[in-house]
Design a protein around this motif. Structure first.
Motif, mmCIF file in Angstrom:
data_model
loop_
_atom_site.group_PDB
_atom_site.id
_atom_site.type_symbol
_atom_site.label_atom_id
_atom_site.label_comp_id
_atom_site.label_asym_id
_atom_site.label_seq_id
_atom_site.Cartn_x
_atom_site.Cartn_y
_atom_site.Cartn_z
ATOM 1 N N TYR A 1 0.800 -1.230 0.000
ATOM 2 C CA TYR A 1 0.000 0.000 0.000
ATOM 3 C C TYR A 1 0.831 1.279 0.000
ATOM 4 O O TYR A 1 0.304 2.345 -0.273
ATOM 5 C CB TYR A 1 -0.952 0.019 1.201
ATOM 6 C CG TYR A 1 -0.254 -0.093 2.538
ATOM 7 C CD1 TYR A 1 0.321 1.012 3.145
ATOM 8 C CD2 TYR A 1 -0.168 -1.316 3.189
ATOM 9 C CE1 TYR A 1 0.961 0.897 4.367
ATOM 10 C CE2 TYR A 1 0.472 -1.444 4.413
ATOM 11 C CZ TYR A 1 1.031 -0.326 4.991
ATOM 12 O OH TYR A 1 1.681 -0.440 6.187
ATOM 13 N N ARG A 2 2.118 1.188 0.299
ATOM 14 C CA ARG A 2 2.885 2.441 0.461
ATOM 15 C C ARG A 2 3.110 3.117 -0.895
ATOM 16 O O ARG A 2 3.585 2.485 -1.836
ATOM 17 C CB ARG A 2 4.230 2.159 1.137
ATOM 18 C CG ARG A 2 4.110 1.938 2.643
ATOM 19 C CD ARG A 2 5.455 2.051 3.306
ATOM 20 N NE ARG A 2 5.953 3.400 3.308
ATOM 21 C CZ ARG A 2 5.900 4.231 4.330
ATOM 22 N NH1 ARG A 2 5.360 3.855 5.470
ATOM 23 N NH2 ARG A 2 6.390 5.449 4.224
ATOM 24 N N CYS B 1 9.340 -7.341 2.609
ATOM 25 C CA CYS B 1 8.414 -6.436 3.322
ATOM 26 C C CYS B 1 7.135 -6.263 2.504
ATOM 27 O O CYS B 1 7.163 -5.669 1.419
ATOM 28 C CB CYS B 1 9.069 -5.090 3.583
ATOM 29 S SG CYS B 1 10.604 -5.264 4.503
ATOM 30 N N THR B 2 6.028 -6.769 3.058
ATOM 31 C CA THR B 2 4.794 -6.864 2.262
ATOM 32 C C THR B 2 4.068 -5.523 2.096
ATOM 33 O O THR B 2 3.139 -5.439 1.302
ATOM 34 C CB THR B 2 3.818 -7.866 2.898
ATOM 35 O OG1 THR B 2 3.690 -7.509 4.278
ATOM 36 C CG2 THR B 2 4.292 -9.284 2.753
ATOM 37 N N ASN B 3 4.467 -4.500 2.841
ATOM 38 C CA ASN B 3 3.779 -3.204 2.676
ATOM 39 C C ASN B 3 4.362 -2.390 1.517
ATOM 40 O O ASN B 3 3.832 -1.364 1.135
ATOM 41 C CB ASN B 3 3.834 -2.382 3.978
ATOM 42 C CG ASN B 3 5.247 -2.096 4.440
ATOM 43 O OD1 ASN B 3 6.198 -2.722 3.983
ATOM 44 N ND2 ASN B 3 5.394 -1.161 5.346
ATOM 45 N N ILE B 4 5.465 -2.867 0.948
ATOM 46 C CA ILE B 4 6.164 -2.125 -0.119
ATOM 47 C C ILE B 4 5.745 -2.682 -1.484
ATOM 48 O O ILE B 4 5.819 -3.896 -1.711
ATOM 49 C CB ILE B 4 7.710 -2.271 0.029
ATOM 50 C CG1 ILE B 4 8.162 -1.945 1.465
ATOM 51 C CG2 ILE B 4 8.453 -1.416 -1.003
ATOM 52 C CD1 ILE B 4 7.868 -0.563 1.935
ATOM 53 N N PRO B 5 5.333 -1.800 -2.426
ATOM 54 C CA PRO B 5 4.934 -2.317 -3.742
ATOM 55 C C PRO B 5 6.128 -2.828 -4.548
ATOM 56 O O PRO B 5 7.267 -2.369 -4.347
ATOM 57 C CB PRO B 5 4.296 -1.100 -4.424
ATOM 58 C CG PRO B 5 4.772 0.085 -3.683
ATOM 59 C CD PRO B 5 5.152 -0.356 -2.302
ATOM 60 N N GLU B 6 5.855 -3.772 -5.449
ATOM 61 C CA GLU B 6 6.911 -4.380 -6.284
ATOM 62 C C GLU B 6 7.726 -3.311 -7.021
ATOM 63 O O GLU B 6 8.933 -3.408 -7.153
ATOM 64 C CB GLU B 6 6.287 -5.325 -7.325
ATOM 65 C CG GLU B 6 5.851 -6.657 -6.760
ATOM 66 C CD GLU B 6 6.956 -7.401 -6.032
ATOM 67 O OE1 GLU B 6 8.014 -7.651 -6.639
ATOM 68 O OE2 GLU B 6 6.774 -7.715 -4.841
ATOM 69 N N GLN B 7 7.006 -2.276 -7.524
ATOM 70 C CA GLN B 7 7.660 -1.229 -8.302
ATOM 71 C C GLN B 7 8.773 -0.538 -7.492
ATOM 72 O O GLN B 7 9.828 -0.215 -8.029
ATOM 73 C CB GLN B 7 6.599 -0.186 -8.658
ATOM 74 C CG GLN B 7 6.739 0.357 -10.041
ATOM 75 C CD GLN B 7 5.648 1.387 -10.340
ATOM 76 O OE1 GLN B 7 4.815 1.709 -9.497
ATOM 77 N NE2 GLN B 7 5.672 1.893 -11.544
ATOM 78 N N ALA B 8 8.502 -0.342 -6.195
ATOM 79 C CA ALA B 8 9.498 0.305 -5.333
ATOM 80 C C ALA B 8 10.672 -0.640 -5.088
ATOM 81 O O ALA B 8 11.840 -0.224 -5.056
ATOM 82 C CB ALA B 8 8.849 0.708 -4.014
#
Ligand SMILES: C[S@@+](CC[C@H](N)C(=O)[O-])C[C@H]1O[C@@H](n2cnc3c(N)ncnc32)[C@H](O)[C@@H]1O
Length: 470
Positions: free
Chosen positions: A141-142, A179-186
């Motif tokens: 979600y971040r 870290c599951t809150n970080i999107p793949e793109q990041a």
């Protein structure tokens, strides 16, 4: 640098007067934005107590003779609630808010006894903390991820999150992949930048020696506009041109690429230099230095709570960032005045008001310095203040001003920290005494909103009404 335990000062040591002058210059440049610093020459006995940098590092090396603490997983540090179900996470957050609320009620009781006043009616049936509103998305979600650039186990260059402790000798940078809150793109951006840093053959920042060039990076992405913003931070270097050439490899991949040479030289290398985001059908421009809520869908849930409460002639948007709370409420108020510390955010707020065809006035500066000037000419009633301060809460001057401004009968307090929130509420809701003037506010509703799944953090929207209009 040596900082005595729990003291608000530190001894700084410089190898030569040139380094000292350049440090003082840089400190002065950052001063007006965040803090005021005072510097004075240490006296002889203080100098004797201070250690040289070498002695300091040596002492630290000796401290590391103990078995190092086992290093936790990075996902335990960044997303410590990952192993709990989402319901369990919400339950845990509810308890956190409830505990702080109980402390607040106790504090109000203590202050009433001290002031010799009888309990106001609301204390007999205080509002209940409402169930936590969940975030619409609980993973990836971040929309903003801050990465450090440094070393893994002293050797391998990494772009990721800091893990371990300097004093234990375990400090290192780890990949954000788990870290599951970080999107793949990041995460992909971190990998790409890591490759570029390695390719540059220039040193990454080493916190042990406080040296190196590549320092940190921030990645922003909008799932609505699909725009991306890569901001890379470096220490001043004669190799800047080489770095700029290398970063050209990122141009086709991201909407905008920005290089910041610390402390604060911003160079837009490609693209418009900002990202656009949409929240509750309003458009926002967000520059690299501006704050914007990190979970866009969660932010809509949060702002909707505020919009539902606000309805008045004037809205004071205190700590307004890019103006997003006030602008979201624009259909419910006649006039908006925003106050914000960061000049870039205010520039964004002015553009955002225009983008959304809204008339609003924005002031740059510390809210505690500007609040009196803003509230003094206020006449009439039906004034709402929405406050959304950083984690440490509101300055006493602001709390005092909210209490003493006539006609300001509604406060919506948006907070990311239940501890400072309820401490501030004690000052807004306690009976008048010789330190706190003006009629008290009464808590009407307490609505926790989860914007940070997988972490213990929780937002709250608290609505307060002036006791005299109840
Ligand atoms: C939690 S953010 C909220 C921003 C905005 N309300 C939003 O929802 O995006 C807090 C904001 O307060 C600003 N700020 C911090 N200290 C401040 C101060 N003393 N006076 C005014 N603004 C301040 C920060 O720059 C940041 O933009």
């Amino acid at each position: 640098m040596a900082r005595p335990n729990r003291k608000s000062f530190a001894f700084l040591q410089f190898p030569d007067s040139e380094s000292l002058s350049s440090f003082l210059l840089r400190a002065q440049e950052t001063e007006s934005v965040k803090k005021k610093y005072k510097f004075k020459q240490a006296n002889e006995s203080q100098q004797l107590r201070g250690k040289t940098i070498e002695e300091h590092l040596q002492a630290r090396a000796c401290e590391i003779t103990e078995e190092p603490e086992e290093l936790g997983l990075i996902r335990d540090k960044i997303t410590p609630l990952w192993a709990l179900s989402y319901e369990e996470q919400l339950g845990q957050k509810y308890v956190t808010v409830q505990n702080e609320y109980m402390k607040f009620l106790k504090e109000i009781n203590i202050r009433m006894k001290k002031a010799g006043t009888i309990a106001p009616l609301w204390m007999q049936t205080p509002p209940k903390v409402l169930d936590v509103k969940p975030s619409p998305n609980i993973e990836s979600y971040r929309n903003k991820t801050e990465f450090s650039i440094g070393y893994y186990d002293n050797e391998e260059i990494k772009v990721g999150f800091t893990n371990g402790k300097m004093a234990a000798g375990t400090l290192r940078i780890e990949s954000p992949r788990t870290c599951t809150n970080i999107p793949e793109q990041a995460k992909d951006f971190a990998d790409r930048l890591e490759e570029l840093v390695k390719k540059s053959q220039l040193p990454a920042f080493d916190s042990k020696t406080n040296s190196g060039i590549w320092k940190q990076a921030v990645f922003r992405n909008s799932s609505r506009s699909l725009e991306t913003m890569a901001t890379i931070y470096i220490n001043p270097t004669s190799e800047q041109e080489k770095i700029e050439t290398l970063l050209q490899e990122l141009f086709p991949l991201y909407t905008t690429v920005i290089l910041i040479t610390l402390p604060n030289t911003i160079k837009i290398l490609n693209g418009p230099g900002f990202i656009t985001e949409t929240v509750l059908n309003k458009k926002y421009q967000v520059s690299p230095m501006s704050f914007f809520q990190v979970n866009t869908l969660g932010c809509e849930v949060l702002y909707k709570e505020v919009v539902d409460l606000v309805c008045g002639d004037l809205l004071l948007d205190i700590c307004c960032g890019t103006g997003s709370i006030g602008i979201s409420c624009s259909e419910k108020v006649k006039k908006i005045i925003g106050i914000e510390l960061i000049a870039e955010a205010v520039a964004d707020a002015k553009i955002n008001a225009e983008l959304n065809n809204i008339e609003a006035e924005y002031l740059v500066g510390r809210a505690e310095d500007l609040i009196k000037e803003v509230t003094k000419p206020i006449q009439g009633g039906n004034i709402f203040a929405v406050v959304d301060p950083p984690r440490n809460g509101l300055h006493k001057t602001i709390l005092q001003c909210l209490r003493t401004t006539k006609g300001l009968d509604h406060v919506v307090y948006v907070s990311c920290n239940p501890v400072s929130l309820f401490q501030n509420l004690a000052d807004l809701c306690c009976p008048e005494n010789n330190k706190v003037r003006g009629p008290a506010f009464v808590p009407i509703s307490i609505q926790p909103v989860d914007m940070f799944p997988q972490t213990p953090h929780i937002e709250n929207v608290v609505y307060l009404k002036r006791s005299t209009i109840i």
